[in-house]
Design a protein around this motif. Structure first.
Motif, short mmCIF file in Angstrom:
data_model
loop_
_atom_site.label_atom_id
_atom_site.label_comp_id
_atom_site.label_asym_id
_atom_site.label_seq_id
_atom_site.Cartn_x
_atom_site.Cartn_y
_atom_site.Cartn_z
N ILE A 23 0.82 -1.21 0.00
CA ILE A 23 0.00 0.00 0.00
C ILE A 23 0.86 1.26 0.00
O ILE A 23 0.45 2.29 -0.54
N SER A 24 2.07 1.18 0.55
CA SER A 24 2.95 2.35 0.56
C SER A 24 3.36 2.75 -0.87
O SER A 24 3.49 3.93 -1.18
N TYR A 25 3.54 1.75 -1.72
CA TYR A 25 3.89 2.03 -3.11
C TYR A 25 2.73 2.73 -3.82
O TYR A 25 2.92 3.72 -4.53
N LEU A 26 1.51 2.22 -3.61
CA LEU A 26 0.35 2.80 -4.27
C LEU A 26 0.01 4.18 -3.71
O LEU A 26 -0.54 5.03 -4.41
N GLN A 27 0.36 4.43 -2.44
CA GLN A 27 0.16 5.76 -1.87
C GLN A 27 1.00 6.78 -2.62
O GLN A 27 0.53 7.91 -2.88
N ASP A 28 2.21 6.42 -3.00
CA ASP A 28 3.06 7.33 -3.77
C ASP A 28 2.50 7.56 -5.17
O ASP A 28 2.68 8.64 -5.75
N GLU A 29 1.81 6.56 -5.71
CA GLU A 29 1.24 6.68 -7.05
C GLU A 29 -0.07 7.46 -7.04
O GLU A 29 -0.54 7.91 -8.10
N LEU A 30 -0.68 7.61 -5.86
CA LEU A 30 -1.96 8.32 -5.73
C LEU A 30 -1.80 9.44 -4.70
O LEU A 30 -2.28 9.36 -3.57
N PRO A 31 -1.12 10.52 -5.06
CA PRO A 31 -0.77 11.57 -4.10
C PRO A 31 -1.98 12.27 -3.46
O PRO A 31 -1.85 12.84 -2.39
N GLY A 32 -3.13 12.26 -4.10
CA GLY A 32 -4.29 12.93 -3.52
C GLY A 32 -5.03 12.09 -2.50
O GLY A 32 -5.94 12.59 -1.83
N PHE A 33 -4.67 10.82 -2.36
CA PHE A 33 -5.35 9.93 -1.43
C PHE A 33 -4.81 10.11 -0.01
O PHE A 33 -3.71 10.61 0.18
N ILE A 34 -5.60 9.70 0.98
CA ILE A 34 -5.25 9.92 2.39
C ILE A 34 -5.05 8.58 3.08
O ILE A 34 -5.93 7.71 3.07
N ARG A 35 -3.92 8.42 3.73
CA ARG A 35 -3.61 7.20 4.51
C ARG A 35 -4.19 7.37 5.90
O ARG A 35 -3.70 8.16 6.70
N THR A 36 -5.27 6.67 6.20
CA THR A 36 -5.91 6.80 7.51
C THR A 36 -5.42 5.77 8.51
O THR A 36 -5.60 5.92 9.71
N HIS A 37 -4.82 4.71 7.99
CA HIS A 37 -4.36 3.60 8.83
C HIS A 37 -3.26 2.90 8.07
O HIS A 37 -3.10 3.10 6.86
N LYS A 38 -2.47 2.08 8.74
CA LYS A 38 -1.36 1.42 8.05
C LYS A 38 -1.82 0.55 6.89
O LYS A 38 -1.07 0.30 5.94
N SER A 39 -3.09 0.10 6.92
CA SER A 39 -3.60 -0.76 5.85
C SER A 39 -4.73 -0.14 5.05
O SER A 39 -5.38 -0.83 4.25
N VAL A 40 -5.00 1.16 5.24
CA VAL A 40 -6.15 1.81 4.58
C VAL A 40 -5.72 3.09 3.89
O VAL A 40 -5.09 3.96 4.49
N LEU A 41 -6.09 3.21 2.61
CA LEU A 41 -5.84 4.42 1.83
C LEU A 41 -7.18 4.86 1.23
O LEU A 41 -7.85 4.08 0.56
N ILE A 42 -7.59 6.10 1.51
CA ILE A 42 -8.92 6.59 1.17
C ILE A 42 -8.85 7.65 0.07
O ILE A 42 -7.99 8.52 0.09
N ASN A 43 -9.80 7.58 -0.86
CA ASN A 43 -9.98 8.68 -1.81
C ASN A 43 -10.87 9.71 -1.13
O ASN A 43 -12.04 9.44 -0.84
N PRO A 44 -10.37 10.91 -0.83
CA PRO A 44 -11.13 11.88 -0.02
C PRO A 44 -12.44 12.35 -0.65
O PRO A 44 -13.33 12.83 0.05
N ILE A 45 -12.58 12.22 -1.98
CA ILE A 45 -13.82 12.69 -2.60
C ILE A 45 -15.01 11.80 -2.21
O ILE A 45 -16.16 12.21 -2.39
N TYR A 46 -14.73 10.61 -1.68
CA TYR A 46 -15.81 9.72 -1.27
C TYR A 46 -15.99 9.70 0.25
O TYR A 46 -16.78 8.93 0.77
N ALA A 47 -15.24 10.55 0.97
CA ALA A 47 -15.39 10.62 2.42
C ALA A 47 -16.68 11.33 2.79
O ALA A 47 -16.99 12.38 2.24
N ARG A 48 -17.43 10.77 3.71
CA ARG A 48 -18.70 11.36 4.13
C ARG A 48 -18.59 11.99 5.51
O ARG A 48 -18.96 13.15 5.70
N THR A 49 -18.10 11.25 6.50
CA THR A 49 -17.96 11.80 7.85
C THR A 49 -16.63 11.36 8.46
O THR A 49 -16.08 10.31 8.10
#
Length: 276
Positions: free
Chosen positions: A40-66
């Motif tokens: 997931i660390s590699y894909l986090q670098d490939e998706l700079p706009g995404f947010i790492r909320t946990h060591k195993s979770v990477l979120i696209n912020p446009i789909y965040a609700r609360t």
């Protein structure tokens, strides 16, 4: 790379990623998912706009609700996507996640301000009631509290009209465009679940020279960081609450008793042309 590149070609279609050792699942908005042989660390670098909320979770912020703060120290917070899925937000990442979503909401608010109409529901009024009656604005996404709060307000402070809204993104723009006589006497912001949106709204209200005099009370879950964030954004009071309808209503009653009966409230100036 021939497999990874197509999987990331349209990042706006990706809702989140879940890591598992040296592999990672990519989940798409249409329900599809793909397993890639990359951490997931590699894909986090490939998706700079995404947010790492946990060591195993990477979120696209446009789909965040609360975003829900940790209920107490040494516990994780939570982030909910528009699909209803809930993922943890680790304690050490909390401030980073909250700030990232804060900036994203601010950008969204600027883009939507010309297109979105802010709506407020009002308690019913008798035909003979004075339409210029002063109001209290409660912003909460807990609809079950509405009838109880409405009843309590009508019994204890019938001279005030209760207004209720679920979202606050457009609140500063809405208030800046109405007359001083129509402005609420007191604003109650419930940030126990939609934390980032409420903090952003609070900050915008207090930065506005026309609206900053309205007392704003912020309700949060018991967390030191949230209390600090509320006062940092110049809330008049920050009140920490555990979940519970009765506790929430009783607290509103105490808040109104102080602000409506004891405190001296400022008169509001008329807005200048720049506020319109």
């Amino acid at each position: 790379m021939s497999v990874i590149k197509p999987a990331l070609e349209h990042p706006n279609l990706i809702t989140h990623l879940l890591g598992a050792n040296n592999y990672c699942w990519i989940y798409y908005r249409n329900g599809d998912k793909k397993l890639l042989a990359k951490p997931i660390s590699y894909l986090q670098d490939e998706l700079p706009g995404f947010i790492r909320t946990h060591k195993s979770v990477l979120i696209n912020p446009i789909y965040a609700r609360t975003l829900t703060a940790p209920p107490r120290q040494k516990m994780a917070g939570e982030i909910q996507l528009e699909s209803g899925l809930i993922f943890p937000v680790s304690r050490r990442r909390w401030n980073e996640v909250a700030e990232a979503l804060d900036h994203r909401l601010a950008a969204d608010a600027e883009k939507a301000s010309a297109a979105v109409t802010f709506t407020i529901s009002s308690t019913k009024k008798a035909p003979s009631e004075n339409v210029s009656k002063q109001s209290i604005l409660l912003v909460t996404d807990d609809p079950s509290c509405e009838p109880i709060v409405t009843k309590m307000m009508s019994q204890r402070w019938p001279q005030y009209r209760l207004q209720i809204a679920e979202q606050s993104n457009q609140l500063p723009d809405h208030l800046a465009g109405i007359s001083a006589e129509e402005l609420p006497t007191l604003i109650l912001l419930d940030a126990r679940t939609t934390t980032v949106e409420r903090l952003q709204t609070l900050q915008r209200l207090k930065r506005d020279p026309y609206l900053c005099r309205i007392p704003v009370i912020l309700f949060v879950t018991p967390a030191d960081t949230l209390i600090s964030d509320g006062y940092k954004r110049q809330a008049n009071s920050v009140i920490s609450l555990q979940d519970g309808q009765l506790s929430f209503v009783q607290t509103i009653e105490r808040v109104c008793r102080f602000w409506l009966q004891t405190a001296s409230l400022p008169s509001l100036p008329k807005p200048s042309l720049t506020n319109k």
